[in-house]
Structure formats: C-alpha cells, structure tokens
Write a protein that holds these residues in place. Structure first.
Motif, PDB file in Angstrom:
ATOM      1  N   GLY A 284       0.782  -1.226   0.000  1.00  0.00           N
ATOM      2  CA  GLY A 284       0.000   0.000   0.000  1.00  0.00           C
ATOM      3  C   GLY A 284       0.811   1.272   0.000  1.00  0.00           C
ATOM      4  N   ARG A 285       2.129   1.139  -0.090  1.00  0.00           N
ATOM      5  CA  ARG A 285       3.008   2.313  -0.126  1.00  0.00           C
ATOM      6  C   ARG A 285       4.098   2.071  -1.150  1.00  0.00           C
ATOM      7  NH1 ARG A 285       5.295   2.909   5.752  1.00  0.00           N
ATOM      8  NH2 ARG A 285       5.268   0.620   5.648  1.00  0.00           N
ATOM      9  N   THR A 286       4.739   3.134  -1.569  1.00  0.00           N
ATOM     10  CA  THR A 286       5.864   2.960  -2.473  1.00  0.00           C
ATOM     11  C   THR A 286       7.017   2.294  -1.737  1.00  0.00           C
ATOM     12  OG1 THR A 286       6.894   5.090  -1.951  1.00  0.00           O
ATOM     13  CG2 THR A 286       5.218   5.069  -3.710  1.00  0.00           C
ATOM     14  N   THR A 287       7.895   1.665  -2.510  1.00  0.00           N
ATOM     15  CA  THR A 287       9.076   1.041  -1.917  1.00  0.00           C
ATOM     16  C   THR A 287       9.958   2.079  -1.240  1.00  0.00           C
ATOM     17  OG1 THR A 287       9.007  -0.812  -3.455  1.00  0.00           O
ATOM     18  CG2 THR A 287      11.133  -0.328  -2.455  1.00  0.00           C
ATOM     19  N   ALA A 288      10.044   3.265  -1.824  1.00  0.00           N
ATOM     20  CA  ALA A 288      10.833   4.331  -1.199  1.00  0.00           C
ATOM     21  C   ALA A 288      10.258   4.706   0.166  1.00  0.00           C
ATOM     22  CB  ALA A 288      10.879   5.551  -2.113  1.00  0.00           C
ATOM     23  N   ALA A 289       8.941   4.804   0.258  1.00  0.00           N
ATOM     24  CA  ALA A 289       8.313   5.137   1.540  1.00  0.00           C
ATOM     25  C   ALA A 289       8.561   4.043   2.576  1.00  0.00           C
ATOM     26  CB  ALA A 289       6.820   5.364   1.351  1.00  0.00           C
ATOM     27  N   ILE A 290       8.514   2.800   2.144  1.00  0.00           N
ATOM     28  CA  ILE A 290       8.768   1.686   3.061  1.00  0.00           C
ATOM     29  C   ILE A 290      10.216   1.714   3.520  1.00  0.00           C
ATOM     30  CG2 ILE A 290       8.794  -0.825   3.297  1.00  0.00           C
ATOM     31  CD1 ILE A 290       6.537  -0.858   1.159  1.00  0.00           C
ATOM     32  N   ALA A 291      11.133   2.036   2.612  1.00  0.00           N
ATOM     33  CA  ALA A 291      12.554   2.118   2.969  1.00  0.00           C
ATOM     34  C   ALA A 291      12.777   3.147   4.073  1.00  0.00           C
ATOM     35  CB  ALA A 291      13.389   2.463   1.739  1.00  0.00           C
ATOM     36  N   ARG A 292      12.082   4.264   3.985  1.00  0.00           N
ATOM     37  CA  ARG A 292      12.177   5.284   5.033  1.00  0.00           C
ATOM     38  C   ARG A 292      11.575   4.779   6.345  1.00  0.00           C
ATOM     39  NH1 ARG A 292      12.826  10.944   3.426  1.00  0.00           N
ATOM     40  NH2 ARG A 292      11.793  11.422   5.410  1.00  0.00           N
ATOM     41  N   SER A 293      10.441   4.103   6.257  1.00  0.00           N
ATOM     42  CA  SER A 293       9.745   3.683   7.470  1.00  0.00           C
ATOM     43  C   SER A 293      10.460   2.533   8.187  1.00  0.00           C
ATOM     44  CB  SER A 293       8.304   3.295   7.160  1.00  0.00           C
ATOM     45  OG  SER A 293       8.240   2.119   6.388  1.00  0.00           O
ATOM     46  N   LEU A 294      11.364   1.850   7.498  1.00  0.00           N
ATOM     47  CA  LEU A 294      12.146   0.799   8.155  1.00  0.00           C
ATOM     48  C   LEU A 294      13.178   1.368   9.124  1.00  0.00           C
ATOM     49  CD1 LEU A 294      12.832  -1.780   5.287  1.00  0.00           C
ATOM     50  CD2 LEU A 294      11.658  -2.244   7.445  1.00  0.00           C
ATOM     51  N   LEU A 295      13.554   2.628   8.944  1.00  0.00           N
ATOM     52  CA  LEU A 295      14.560   3.226   9.811  1.00  0.00           C
ATOM     53  C   LEU A 295      14.029   3.293  11.242  1.00  0.00           C
ATOM     54  CD1 LEU A 295      15.764   6.132   7.495  1.00  0.00           C
ATOM     55  CD2 LEU A 295      16.809   3.882   7.803  1.00  0.00           C
ATOM     56  N   GLY A 296      14.770   2.732  12.163  1.00  0.00           N
ATOM     57  CA  GLY A 296      14.352   2.679  13.563  1.00  0.00           C
ATOM     58  C   GLY A 296      13.660   1.399  13.967  1.00  0.00           C
ATOM     59  N   LYS A 297      13.275   0.566  12.989  1.00  0.00           N
ATOM     60  CA  LYS A 297      12.666  -0.723  13.323  1.00  0.00           C
ATOM     61  C   LYS A 297      13.758  -1.681  13.805  1.00  0.00           C
ATOM     62  CE  LYS A 297       8.478   0.381  12.115  1.00  0.00           C
ATOM     63  NZ  LYS A 297       7.522   0.714  13.201  1.00  0.00           N
ATOM     64  N   LYS A 298      13.381  -2.538  14.737  1.00  0.00           N
ATOM     65  CA  LYS A 298      14.352  -3.492  15.281  1.00  0.00           C
ATOM     66  C   LYS A 298      14.313  -4.801  14.493  1.00  0.00           C
ATOM     67  CE  LYS A 298      15.388  -3.872  19.723  1.00  0.00           C
ATOM     68  NZ  LYS A 298      15.296  -4.225  21.170  1.00  0.00           N
ATOM     69  N   LEU A 299      15.488  -5.251  14.082  1.00  0.00           N
ATOM     70  CA  LEU A 299      15.661  -6.536  13.416  1.00  0.00           C
ATOM     71  C   LEU A 299      16.293  -7.500  14.412  1.00  0.00           C
ATOM     72  CD1 LEU A 299      15.470  -7.914  10.554  1.00  0.00           C
ATOM     73  CD2 LEU A 299      17.906  -7.398  10.335  1.00  0.00           C
ATOM     74  N   ILE A 300      15.725  -8.694  14.525  1.00  0.00           N
ATOM     75  CA  ILE A 300      16.207  -9.688  15.484  1.00  0.00           C
ATOM     76  C   ILE A 300      16.511 -10.989  14.751  1.00  0.00           C
ATOM     77  CG2 ILE A 300      15.727 -10.918  17.635  1.00  0.00           C
ATOM     78  CD1 ILE A 300      13.468  -8.825  18.097  1.00  0.00           C
ATOM     79  N   TYR A 301      17.701 -11.524  15.001  1.00  0.00           N
ATOM     80  CA  TYR A 301      18.072 -12.822  14.435  1.00  0.00           C
ATOM     81  C   TYR A 301      18.227 -13.796  15.600  1.00  0.00           C
ATOM     82  CZ  TYR A 301      20.385 -16.223  11.366  1.00  0.00           C
ATOM     83  OH  TYR A 301      20.709 -17.346  10.638  1.00  0.00           O
ATOM     84  N   HIS A 302      17.341 -14.775  15.641  1.00  0.00           N
ATOM     85  CA  HIS A 302      17.321 -15.741  16.728  1.00  0.00           C
ATOM     86  C   HIS A 302      18.283 -16.885  16.388  1.00  0.00           C
ATOM     87  CE1 HIS A 302      13.743 -13.811  18.500  1.00  0.00           C
ATOM     88  NE2 HIS A 302      13.306 -13.682  17.257  1.00  0.00           N
ATOM     89  N   THR A 303      19.325 -17.042  17.194  1.00  0.00           N
ATOM     90  CA  THR A 303      20.283 -18.119  16.974  1.00  0.00           C
ATOM     91  C   THR A 303      20.360 -18.994  18.220  1.00  0.00           C
ATOM     92  OG1 THR A 303      22.312 -17.106  17.878  1.00  0.00           O
ATOM     93  CG2 THR A 303      21.627 -16.427  15.660  1.00  0.00           C
ATOM     94  N   ALA A 304      21.006 -20.134  18.096  1.00  0.00           N
ATOM     95  CA  ALA A 304      21.143 -21.044  19.234  1.00  0.00           C
ATOM     96  C   ALA A 304      21.994 -20.434  20.335  1.00  0.00           C
ATOM     97  CB  ALA A 304      21.747 -22.366  18.766  1.00  0.00           C
ATOM     98  N   GLN A 305      22.890 -19.531  19.983  1.00  0.00           N
ATOM     99  CA  GLN A 305      23.808 -18.941  20.957  1.00  0.00           C
ATOM    100  C   GLN A 305      23.242 -17.708  21.634  1.00  0.00           C
ATOM    101  OE1 GLN A 305      26.753 -19.024  17.638  1.00  0.00           O
ATOM    102  NE2 GLN A 305      28.211 -19.450  19.282  1.00  0.00           N
ATOM    103  N   ALA A 306      22.505 -16.907  20.867  1.00  0.00           N
ATOM    104  CA  ALA A 306      21.972 -15.654  21.417  1.00  0.00           C
ATOM    105  C   ALA A 306      20.995 -15.055  20.426  1.00  0.00           C
ATOM    106  CB  ALA A 306      23.113 -14.665  21.696  1.00  0.00           C
ATOM    107  N   ASN A 307      20.199 -14.125  20.918  1.00  0.00           N
ATOM    108  CA  ASN A 307      19.370 -13.307  20.034  1.00  0.00           C
ATOM    109  C   ASN A 307      20.144 -12.043  19.690  1.00  0.00           C
ATOM    110  OD1 ASN A 307      17.241 -15.123  20.089  1.00  0.00           O
ATOM    111  ND2 ASN A 307      16.183 -14.080  21.760  1.00  0.00           N
ATOM    112  N   LEU A 308      20.446 -11.886  18.408  1.00  0.00           N
ATOM    113  CA  LEU A 308      21.216 -10.740  17.946  1.00  0.00           C
ATOM    114  C   LEU A 308      20.246  -9.741  17.344  1.00  0.00           C
ATOM    115  CD1 LEU A 308      24.044 -12.739  16.130  1.00  0.00           C
ATOM    116  CD2 LEU A 308      23.943 -12.036  18.513  1.00  0.00           C
ATOM    117  N   SER A 309      20.357  -8.495  17.746  1.00  0.00           N
ATOM    118  CA  SER A 309      19.389  -7.527  17.259  1.00  0.00           C
ATOM    119  C   SER A 309      20.011  -6.150  17.083  1.00  0.00           C
ATOM    120  CB  SER A 309      18.196  -7.434  18.218  1.00  0.00           C
ATOM    121  OG  SER A 309      18.566  -6.792  19.425  1.00  0.00           O
ATOM    122  N   GLY A 310      19.306  -5.330  16.327  1.00  0.00           N
ATOM    123  CA  GLY A 310      19.747  -3.960  16.132  1.00  0.00           C
ATOM    124  C   GLY A 310      18.664  -3.146  15.461  1.00  0.00           C
ATOM    125  N   TRP A 311      18.821  -1.817  15.542  1.00  0.00           N
ATOM    126  CA  TRP A 311      17.888  -0.899  14.898  1.00  0.00           C
ATOM    127  C   TRP A 311      18.402  -0.556  13.500  1.00  0.00           C
ATOM    128  CZ3 TRP A 311      19.307  -0.114  20.081  1.00  0.00           C
ATOM    129  CH2 TRP A 311      18.270  -0.337  21.002  1.00  0.00           C
TER     130      TRP A 311
END
Length: 209
Positions: free
Chosen positions: A9-36
């Motif tokens: 429902g939005r342009t890809t450019a708008a989505i690219a902007r809205s991703l800034l500040g969202k947290k990404l989490i990678y769940h691994t057996a050793q730890a949950n690695l995450s970042g904004w």
C-alpha cells in the motif's frame, strides 16, 4: 500490524524510510542478535537500471524478488551476504537492501563473528550480515517473522531526521545510478561511509525516549 500490511500500500521508497528505527532480530542457538535499522536502499524493479530485475530479468538467483511482500532476498557480493526485503505484491520485483544496523543485543557474539568492535561491527550491508552470522543463502526465499529472522513492526526508535542520497556501489548503466533512493538516520555512526565529522555521538540521531 501484519507483515503484508507493512510491506503493502506504499511505495518502496516510503517503506525504505519507514524501516529506519525498526528493530531486526536474528534468533540463533547462541543468542538473540538484534539492532535498529539505520540505513536502507530502495530498488524499483524493471524500470530501475541498477536493480537485479531490470527489464524483467528473472533467474533462480533472483526469484525471491518476484515473491510476496515480506519475503527475504539474499544474494552474495564479494563473498558477503546482502540482506533484502521484498516490498510489493508478488510478481512486482521491488525490494530494499539493508545497509546499516545499530546493535541492540548480542554485541559480544557480533564482535566474535566480525572480529571487530564499535561502528565497524555493522556499518555496511556485508558487515551487518556477518555480524549476525548470516553467512549463506539459507534464508533466501523464506518469509520474515516465520523463522529465525524477525522484524518488529510495532515500536522501535524514531529518527530525529532522515537523510537521502544516491545509492552506493550500484551499476553505472542507465539513468538510475544517482537517484536518491538511499535513506539513513542523519548523524548515526552506523551508517555506512558516513564521515566522522557528521556523527552524532550524543543521540546517534534518534529522538530521545
């Protein structure tokens, strides 16, 4: 919010902007690695002369581009994995490359994975995947939030300001090379190739919580 709703429902450019500040989490057996997420690049499919789907190019390597919104597309560049999210309806091959990530949790494991510390951990697309431990294409053609890789759609951090500029390291063919389709949190030191003089070491470019 549902994944399909966020990526539709939005342009890809708008989505690219809205991703800034969202947290990404990678769940691994050793730890949950995450970042904004602090830096993204939009790629606009068949019309975009720098995109993998330019002029409708389609192959097993880029098939994920033609998948549904929220699908993960990973390709290898100079031996490092590039992490992308598909942003439009199936058969509309547009996506966003993640270029920078400010670590939130799991920094010790990230440092071990990268053999680096500080901003060098994740201030580039190949660096952030290496820090997370994404070293192959296993996640390619899988969906966000359906496995080990999670994008928190609610909450996150708010940039004080968002800057845009030309994408980095893209093809010189056609007229799309210098279009300002790279978005980043102004002043954040984890933005790739950001000169030290432009770093904001007080707030990292975020609104205070």
């Amino acid at each position: 919010m549902e994944l399909a709703e966020f990526f539709s429902g939005r342009t890809t450019a708008a989505i690219a902007r809205s991703l800034l500040g969202k947290k990404l989490i990678y769940h691994t057996a050793q730890a949950n690695l995450s970042g904004w997420i602090v830096e993204t690049e939009a790629y606009l499919g068949q019309q975009d002369s720098t995109a993998h789907a330019y002029q409708g190019h389609r192959s097993p390597a880029n098939e994920a581009l033609y998948g549904p919104p929220g699908m993960i597309y990973i390709f290898s560049l100079r031996g490092r994995m590039m992490l992308n999210f598909i942003t439009q309806a199936a058969e509309v091959p547009q996506g966003i490359l993640l270029r920078g990530l400010e670590p939130a949790t799991g920094q010790k494991l990230m440092a071990k994975n990268r053999q680096q510390t500080g901003v060098l951990l994740t201030n580039g697309p190949g660096k952030l995947t290496q820090a997370l431990g994404i070293t192959d294409r296993q996640l390619n053609l899988t969906m966000l939030n359906a496995g080990a890789l999670e994008l928190e759609l609610i909450g996150g951090r708010q940039p004080q300001q968002v800057s845009s500029g030309p994408r980095i390291g893209v093809s010189r063919r056609g007229s799309w090379t210098d279009k300002p389709l790279r978005y980043y949190v102004t002043g954040n030191p984890y933005v790739s190739q950001l000169p030290k003089r432009d770093w904001n070491l007080i707030t990292h470019g975020w609104l205070r919580e």
